[in-house]
Design a protein around this motif. Structure first.
Motif, PDB file in Angstrom:
ATOM      1  N   VAL A 325       0.846  -1.206   0.000  1.00 43.03           N
ATOM      2  CA  VAL A 325       0.000   0.000   0.000  1.00 43.03           C
ATOM      3  C   VAL A 325       0.873   1.245   0.000  1.00 43.03           C
ATOM      4  CG1 VAL A 325      -1.669   1.344   1.350  1.00 43.03           C
ATOM      5  CG2 VAL A 325      -1.970  -1.135   1.094  1.00 43.03           C
ATOM      6  N   ALA A 326       1.876   1.264   0.862  1.00 41.96           N
ATOM      7  CA  ALA A 326       2.756   2.434   0.951  1.00 41.96           C
ATOM      8  C   ALA A 326       3.570   2.609  -0.318  1.00 41.96           C
ATOM      9  CB  ALA A 326       3.672   2.298   2.160  1.00 41.96           C
ATOM     10  N   THR A 327       4.024   1.510  -0.901  1.00 45.42           N
ATOM     11  CA  THR A 327       4.819   1.583  -2.132  1.00 45.42           C
ATOM     12  C   THR A 327       4.000   2.141  -3.283  1.00 45.42           C
ATOM     13  OG1 THR A 327       6.261  -0.252  -1.471  1.00 45.42           O
ATOM     14  CG2 THR A 327       6.089   0.209  -3.826  1.00 45.42           C
ATOM     15  N   ILE A 328       2.817   1.582  -3.499  1.00 42.75           N
ATOM     16  CA  ILE A 328       1.975   2.029  -4.611  1.00 42.75           C
ATOM     17  C   ILE A 328       1.569   3.489  -4.413  1.00 42.75           C
ATOM     18  CG2 ILE A 328      -0.241   1.673  -5.769  1.00 42.75           C
ATOM     19  CD1 ILE A 328       0.111  -1.354  -5.064  1.00 42.75           C
ATOM     20  N   THR A 329       1.266   3.849  -3.177  1.00 41.74           N
ATOM     21  CA  THR A 329       0.892   5.233  -2.887  1.00 41.74           C
ATOM     22  C   THR A 329       2.055   6.179  -3.162  1.00 41.74           C
ATOM     23  OG1 THR A 329      -0.688   4.486  -1.208  1.00 41.74           O
ATOM     24  CG2 THR A 329       0.017   6.789  -1.118  1.00 41.74           C
ATOM     25  N   ALA A 330       3.246   5.800  -2.725  1.00 46.01           N
ATOM     26  CA  ALA A 330       4.427   6.637  -2.976  1.00 46.01           C
ATOM     27  C   ALA A 330       4.724   6.733  -4.469  1.00 46.01           C
ATOM     28  CB  ALA A 330       5.633   6.074  -2.228  1.00 46.01           C
ATOM     29  N   MET A 331       4.566   5.636  -5.187  1.00 46.01           N
ATOM     30  CA  MET A 331       4.817   5.665  -6.631  1.00 46.01           C
ATOM     31  C   MET A 331       3.855   6.612  -7.331  1.00 46.01           C
ATOM     32  SD  MET A 331       5.668   1.659  -7.457  1.00 46.01           S
ATOM     33  CE  MET A 331       6.494   1.919  -9.029  1.00 46.01           C
ATOM     34  N   ARG A 332       2.609   6.634  -6.872  1.00 51.73           N
ATOM     35  CA  ARG A 332       1.621   7.535  -7.475  1.00 51.73           C
ATOM     36  C   ARG A 332       1.890   8.988  -7.099  1.00 51.73           C
ATOM     37  NH1 ARG A 332      -3.049   6.166  -4.730  1.00 51.73           N
ATOM     38  NH2 ARG A 332      -2.693   7.935  -3.347  1.00 51.73           N
ATOM     39  N   GLU A 333       2.098   9.235  -5.823  1.00 53.09           N
ATOM     40  CA  GLU A 333       2.250  10.612  -5.341  1.00 53.09           C
ATOM     41  C   GLU A 333       3.552  11.252  -5.816  1.00 53.09           C
ATOM     42  OE1 GLU A 333      -0.309  10.187  -1.168  1.00 53.09           O
ATOM     43  OE2 GLU A 333       1.893  10.246  -1.111  1.00 53.09           O
ATOM     44  N   GLU A 334       4.595  10.457  -5.963  1.00 51.77           N
ATOM     45  CA  GLU A 334       5.908  10.986  -6.333  1.00 51.77           C
ATOM     46  C   GLU A 334       6.230  10.796  -7.811  1.00 51.77           C
ATOM     47  OE1 GLU A 334       8.785   9.369  -3.571  1.00 51.77           O
ATOM     48  OE2 GLU A 334       7.409   9.656  -1.884  1.00 51.77           O
ATOM     49  N   TRP A 335       5.259  10.365  -8.601  1.00 50.46           N
ATOM     50  CA  TRP A 335       5.422  10.222 -10.050  1.00 50.46           C
ATOM     51  C   TRP A 335       6.627   9.326 -10.395  1.00 50.46           C
ATOM     52  CZ3 TRP A 335       1.523  12.262 -12.979  1.00 50.46           C
ATOM     53  CH2 TRP A 335       0.687  13.188 -12.334  1.00 50.46           C
ATOM     54  N   ILE A 336       6.751   8.238  -9.661  1.00 47.80           N
ATOM     55  CA  ILE A 336       7.916   7.371  -9.832  1.00 47.80           C
ATOM     56  C   ILE A 336       7.846   6.589 -11.134  1.00 47.80           C
ATOM     57  CG2 ILE A 336       9.060   5.325  -8.859  1.00 47.80           C
ATOM     58  CD1 ILE A 336       8.500   6.509  -6.071  1.00 47.80           C
ATOM     59  N   VAL A 337       6.673   6.137 -11.521  1.00 44.82           N
ATOM     60  CA  VAL A 337       6.531   5.415 -12.792  1.00 44.82           C
ATOM     61  C   VAL A 337       6.871   6.345 -13.951  1.00 44.82           C
ATOM     62  CG1 VAL A 337       4.954   4.155 -14.300  1.00 44.82           C
ATOM     63  CG2 VAL A 337       4.809   3.852 -11.815  1.00 44.82           C
ATOM     64  N   GLU A 338       6.372   7.556 -13.874  1.00 44.45           N
ATOM     65  CA  GLU A 338       6.659   8.531 -14.919  1.00 44.45           C
ATOM     66  C   GLU A 338       8.146   8.868 -14.974  1.00 44.45           C
ATOM     67  OE1 GLU A 338       2.408   8.788 -13.744  1.00 44.45           O
ATOM     68  OE2 GLU A 338       4.314   8.686 -12.648  1.00 44.45           O
ATOM     69  N   ASN A 339       8.786   8.905 -13.803  1.00 49.05           N
ATOM     70  CA  ASN A 339      10.229   9.155 -13.776  1.00 49.05           C
ATOM     71  C   ASN A 339      10.994   8.042 -14.487  1.00 49.05           C
ATOM     72  OD1 ASN A 339      12.645  10.685 -12.563  1.00 49.05           O
ATOM     73  ND2 ASN A 339      12.994   8.599 -11.871  1.00 49.05           N
ATOM     74  N   ALA A 340      10.573   6.793 -14.260  1.00 50.63           N
ATOM     75  CA  ALA A 340      11.236   5.669 -14.939  1.00 50.63           C
ATOM     76  C   ALA A 340      11.120   5.797 -16.447  1.00 50.63           C
ATOM     77  CB  ALA A 340      10.638   4.349 -14.468  1.00 50.63           C
ATOM     78  N   ALA A 341       9.937   6.179 -16.919  1.00 52.43           N
ATOM     79  CA  ALA A 341       9.750   6.354 -18.363  1.00 52.43           C
ATOM     80  C   ALA A 341      10.630   7.476 -18.896  1.00 52.43           C
ATOM     81  CB  ALA A 341       8.274   6.643 -18.657  1.00 52.43           C
TER      82      ALA A 341
END
Length: 449
Positions: A325-341
């Motif tokens: 839950v914390a990981t997915i939330t952090a990935m969404r809030e911090e735009w981590i997936v978009e950063n990887a792209a």
């Protein structure tokens, strides 16, 4: 801790490891292991106090980096509230993790069965497919990895399978698309996709469609080489499964949760939706062991009034699902997936292709997001690999040593260097890693013809 106490602690850990720890995929008398004492973000520190940029993400799983404070805090808070609970009871962390995962899976894969990791996720996906279809055979590709448990290792299409394969698992292997080393004499991606699909359909015909329960594919094969499938291939596999009543299982254990610059790698491929999808690793960046199967409606309906014969003591463990839950939330809030792209498209991809122009040992560069492979060769014309299939070589050993000496922790497999840093990698860190690789590849170049 004083330097002498720190040194004593490292030495004691190493001594106890040698005495008592039995390591995976290793000859126990021939181990030369690095001690990791600390980690933060994209870096780890070894037992000698050296800081290394982690271009391995450990086992390609620390997608949000090491020691992310929000995830560490979530595990601590969950431990204070409820450390463990049997899987037959509802727990808040598991319910919320299932919701967050189901929101991101492709199509209508809305039911989540939690496991302890990727291998047992694959085991259960295959079990579900066999029970759903009443068939037994499962098809998977050569150059793949699906895990180390009995069914998963037999599905695997690399040499780790060989000592465990007795030909009685019901698994049939086929060749998937890989244009650089094409089995189909293709010269374009379109030809490779068309011929690979024709080969797969012929395999189905020769094995008997009515005997085949499932086709299992890594959406983008990971340790086998990060071979991004050509356009149309996965859609073609989906169509073949529909035509013959075969369950399509997408293995996103390594390539899921941001690794390719999308939440799931399938998002790159024309809206293809499998019947089952396996995940692990990046779902909570490996902070606590967790995996699972996302289940489509047809297979979920099979077990609506029929008990599913499988389970695990730690299915949906609250510490693991709180971390998810914390990981997915952090990935969404911090735009981590978009950063990887962004980092992949703007820095890593162009940077690796530039290295390929300068280093004769680089045969091909391929990948997406923060999921790249550098194919190393002795001869670019013949494409002779720098290490044999299933083995290593002095050249690869020298390359790894050069990387570590310069402050980079690499991941290598056979003749490939995998560039798989955390999804939180910054542009500065990416350029630091590329500069180290530029220097280290000189060791590989010395072994070219």
């Amino acid at each position: 801790m004083t330097e002498s106490k720190a040194r004593a602690s490292v030495d004691r850990a190493d001594d106890l490891d040698r005495r008592h720890v039995f390591h995976s995929w290793s000859a126990q008398a021939h181990r030369d292991l690095m001690t990791i004492t600390a980690a933060a973000g994209c870096y780890v520190w070894d037992g000698e106090g050296n800081r290394l940029l982690d271009f391995s993400s450990q086992m390609v799983n620390t997608n949000i980096g090491h020691q992310h404070p929000k995830v560490v805090a979530a595990v601590q808070q969950q431990a204070a509230k409820l450390c463990t609970v049997a899987p037959q009871h509802v727990n808040e962390a598991r319910s919320e993790a299932a919701r967050l995962i189901a929101e991101r899976t492709p199509g209508d894969l809305d039911r989540i069965f939690f496991t302890n990791g990727g291998a047992d996720a694959v085991e259960h996906a295959v079990r579900m497919a066999r029970l759903h279809t009443g068939r037994y055979k499962v098809l998977s590709r050569y150059r793949s990895y699906h895990g180390g448990t009995e069914t998963a290792i037999n599905l695997t299409g690399d040499p780790r399978r060989w000592p465990n394969d007795h030909g009685n698992s019901g698994v049939v292997h086929f060749f998937g698309p890989f244009l650089y080393r094409s089995q189909f004499h293709a010269t374009t991606e379109a030809e490779e996709a068309e011929r690979a699909l024709a080969h797969l359909e012929q395999t189905i015909a020769f094995e008997g469609p009515e005997t085949i329960a499932a086709i299992v594919l890594e959406t983008v094969p990971g340790t086998a080489g990060i071979m991004v499938p050509p356009p149309g291939y996965l859609a073609g596999v989906r169509a073949l499964c529909d035509a013959y009543g075969i369950v399509f299982i997408a293995d996103e254990v390594m390539c899921g949760f941001g690794r390719t610059g999308k939440w799931f790698a399938l998002e790159h491929f024309d809206g293809v939706v499998p019947d089952l999808l396996t995940f692990a690793k990046g779902v909570n960046s490996g902070y606590v062991p967790l995996g699972g199967v996302a289940i489509g409606p047809a297979i979920a309906a099979t077990f609506a009034d029929r008990a599913y014969p499988g389970g695990l003591t730690y299915s949906g463990h609250p510490l693991a699902t709180a971390a998810a839950v914390a990981t997915i939330t952090a990935m969404r809030e911090e735009w981590i997936v978009e950063n990887a792209a962004d980092i992949g498209a703007r820095v890593l991809g162009p940077g690796l292709r530039e290295l390929a122009q300068r280093h004769p040992s680089v045969g091909e560069v391929r990948g997406l997001g923060v999921f790249w492979a550098v194919e190393l060769v002795r001869d670019r014309e013949t494409r002779e690999p720098l290490a044999p299939y299933g083995g290593s070589s002095p050249a690869m050993t020298e390359l790894v040593a050069a990387c570590r000496a310069a402050g980079l922790l690499p991941l290598v497999n056979f003749n490939r260097l995998h560039v798989v840093p955390p999804c939180v990698l910054t542009e500065t860190e990416a350029k630091e890693g590329l500069a180290i690789l530029d220097h280290a590849l000189a060791a590989a170049d010395r072994h070219t013809v």
